[in-house]
Design a protein around this motif. Sequence first.
Motif, PDB file in Angstrom:
ATOM      1  N   GLN A   1       0.825  -1.210   0.000  1.00 47.75           N
ATOM      2  CA  GLN A   1       0.000   0.000   0.000  1.00 47.75           C
ATOM      3  C   GLN A   1       0.857   1.257   0.000  1.00 47.75           C
ATOM      4  O   GLN A   1       0.535   2.239  -0.670  1.00 47.75           O
ATOM      5  N   PHE A   2       1.967   1.229   0.729  1.00 45.67           N
ATOM      6  CA  PHE A   2       2.837   2.412   0.763  1.00 45.67           C
ATOM      7  C   PHE A   2       3.521   2.634  -0.573  1.00 45.67           C
ATOM      8  O   PHE A   2       3.442   3.716  -1.162  1.00 45.67           O
TER       9      PHE A   2
ATOM     10  N   LEU B   1      -1.305   5.763  -0.524  1.00 45.93           N
ATOM     11  CA  LEU B   1      -1.352   6.699   0.596  1.00 45.93           C
ATOM     12  C   LEU B   1      -0.685   8.024   0.247  1.00 45.93           C
ATOM     13  O   LEU B   1      -1.230   9.094   0.509  1.00 45.93           O
TER      14      LEU B   1
END
Length: 262
Positions: A183-184, A189
């Motif tokens: 996800q990072f 994000l």
Amino acid sequence: MKAHLACARMEFRAALTYRASYLSSFVMMLLQIYLLTVVWEAFYDGRDEVDGVSLSTMTAYATLSTLQYTLVSPWRSSPIDQRVREGKVAVDLLRPVGFPGQMLSGQLGWASAAVPVLLVALPFALLIGAGQAPASTAAAVAYPLALLGALLVNQLLGLLLGMVSFWTLEVSGALMAYRFVAQFFSGALVPLWFMPGPVRAAAEWLPFQATAYTPAAVYLGQVEGYGTLAALAVQGAWIVALGALSALVWSRARHRVMSQGG
């Protein structure tokens, strides 16, 4: 093809039975969109632009990337570990469809179950976040291709992670670590254009950015012209590379199934 579609339909129907899990995941999606919008508004602190990116573009990116990441990365990445633990792999191997093809089709069917709920959640997501039309006609044409590429890259990553269970039986710990890293580095994000140089360089060399940043950047016009073609080409290269790696891992995993089964 009919067999693959049948696998996809089965997983699609199975996913819809887990209504509580799906509803909770979409509540968390809306909460994430709201929190990211608040954070970016505070980060801009009344300024119209930061590094050439307007606040409206940034909040639209946060909304779009969260919505599409929910589609391409559902809360269950692969059923392989469960089937390995329960011994159902033996049944899968008797089917007239290759095991990786079965699992990949099922994963795509499971992911597609998010579409009806996303359509319902879309107005609320736009209300608490922000939305924009595609940056150009070219962006509108390229975005579906980029979104499809993102879906395939993510599902191949999920297939690889699931096949690790042939050696470990359990992948929940690895899945938690994977979700955080993915996800990072995907840009879900923080977009790549705001990442520090070394971190951005690492993200650009990993496949994760193809799953969130690439389609959102194409849609918002942050990559244009040859940049769009290059981004789509990178997605295609990762699809080929991950497909080949999946075939290699399965060739090793299949021997483990045979040796354990006698």
